[in-house]
Design an enzyme around this catalytic site. Sequence first.
Site, PDB file in Angstrom:
ATOM      1  N   GLU A 164       0.788  -1.244   0.000  1.00 19.92           N
ATOM      2  CA  GLU A 164       0.000   0.000   0.000  1.00 19.92           C
ATOM      3  C   GLU A 164       0.816   1.289   0.000  1.00 19.92           C
ATOM      4  OE1 GLU A 164      -2.684  -0.539   3.306  1.00 19.92           O
ATOM      5  OE2 GLU A 164      -3.674  -2.237   2.365  1.00 19.92           O
ATOM      6  N   GLU A 269      -5.977 -11.056  -1.428  1.00 17.09           N
ATOM      7  CA  GLU A 269      -6.781 -10.973  -0.190  1.00 17.09           C
ATOM      8  C   GLU A 269      -8.267 -11.003  -0.532  1.00 17.09           C
ATOM      9  OE1 GLU A 269      -5.483  -7.658   2.264  1.00 17.09           O
ATOM     10  OE2 GLU A 269      -3.405  -7.928   1.680  1.00 17.09           O
TER      11      GLU A 269
HETATM   12  C1  GLA Z   1      -4.972  -4.923   4.268  1.00 17.21           C
HETATM   13  C2  GLA Z   1      -3.726  -5.683   4.620  1.00 17.21           C
HETATM   14  C3  GLA Z   1      -4.047  -7.006   5.233  1.00 17.21           C
HETATM   15  C4  GLA Z   1      -5.133  -6.908   6.250  1.00 17.21           C
HETATM   16  C5  GLA Z   1      -6.336  -6.272   5.657  1.00 17.21           C
HETATM   17  C6  GLA Z   1      -7.394  -6.239   6.703  1.00 17.21           C
HETATM   18  O1  GLA Z   1      -5.570  -5.367   3.140  1.00 17.21           O
HETATM   19  O2  GLA Z   1      -2.878  -5.888   3.531  1.00 17.21           O
HETATM   20  O3  GLA Z   1      -2.909  -7.485   5.867  1.00 17.21           O
HETATM   21  O4  GLA Z   1      -4.695  -6.153   7.349  1.00 17.21           O
HETATM   22  O5  GLA Z   1      -5.955  -4.966   5.263  1.00 17.21           O
HETATM   23  O6  GLA Z   1      -7.385  -7.349   7.515  1.00 17.21           O
END
Ligand code: GLA
Length: 378
Positions: A164, A269
């Site tokens: 990020e 994710e």
């Molecule tokens: C972001 C992070 C993850 C996690 C999510 C929420 O996407 O990359 O590690 O913390 O937020 O759980």
Amino acid sequence: MKKIINNNRLLLYTGIVVLMVFFTVSCSGPEKGLKDIFSGYFYIGTAVNPFQLYEKDTLAKPFIAKHFNSITNENCLKWERVHPSPGVYNFAPADSMVAFGQRNNMFIVGHCLVWHSQTPKWVFEDSLGNPLTRDALLERMKDHIFTVVGRYKGKIGGWDVVNEAVGDDGRMRKSNWSEIIGDDFVQKAFEFAREADPGAELYYNDYNIELPGKREGAVTLLRNLMDNGVKIDGVGIQGHWHLESPALQVIDTSIKIFTDMGLKVLITELDVNVIPEPMGLIGAEISQNFEYQKLLNPYPESLPDSVQQKLAGRYTDLFNTFIKYKEGVGRVTFWGVHDGYSWKNNWPIRGRTTYPLLFDRNYQPKPAYNAVINTVKK
Ligand code: GLA
């Protein structure tokens, strides 16, 4: 005479039954998991946590081993967990995750080395609490990366090196990393990680980088890095998505743009939220407010069938798109093993009930699971 005929018949029937049993047993084998259905396409991964790995949830480990051939730590390798104070490392949870992954021949992903969030304040300060210089912070970053990546060299197959770094406006995000080191903190992190384990795959990971605007920012960042000779193996599109958004075409175009750059695309994710996400209410507690409860926690008991079907349809579309780019998509990782483990139950509002994954809270496949497996042509 009649008796002989009867005996022959009996023998024939017995033979047929024996043959049927033999074929059933020899042809069925163990029941397939998701990972088997997608072998030849991409890894199917999940985020794991110590509650599952320390066997408090006794169903978790065999279930994970059946369905997934890749695991990512949900939290235990984030800086605040693995390196909570100067010189103090807590490797026990990650060690057990890696051992579990190795025992089951999984592709293990480490998440994440450098991030603006879940990183303690001390990282950016000297012992007197003053901000570190660029050189001192680079030294600290290098030391952290060498220690963590070095420990799992040859075991963790891929690292989210930087998480990020691009802001929602598509420019580089302002963070302690960028303010103290400069935007080349990203390049430095990749160089240190490459040096620490030349054999590991290294990724840039971010949310919403499939959306035009932020995507252009990510493309610029990645292009600059590649032009500077930094070897990046892939880009992680987090994939925290919703029933209606982002539009499928946007996801499709973005996967194409990144794969055309020569990068592997990882969906890192994945979850599809089915309840509202009012960002203005981050951290809010709604349990005492009946009106809010109904509006913001619409399915506290179970997911209505109509929404199950919508979720299944959305997953069908997503997996059809991933399959369309299967040459370039290396992995699809779900952010949680089943609905009960999803962070979305507690974010942006705590204590709700949501259903973003393929398995319900009792480890049972949902219609979305069948939708996903049906995207694979038999
Ligand atoms: C972001 C992070 C993850 C996690 C999510 C929420 O996407 O990359 O590690 O913390 O937020 O759980």
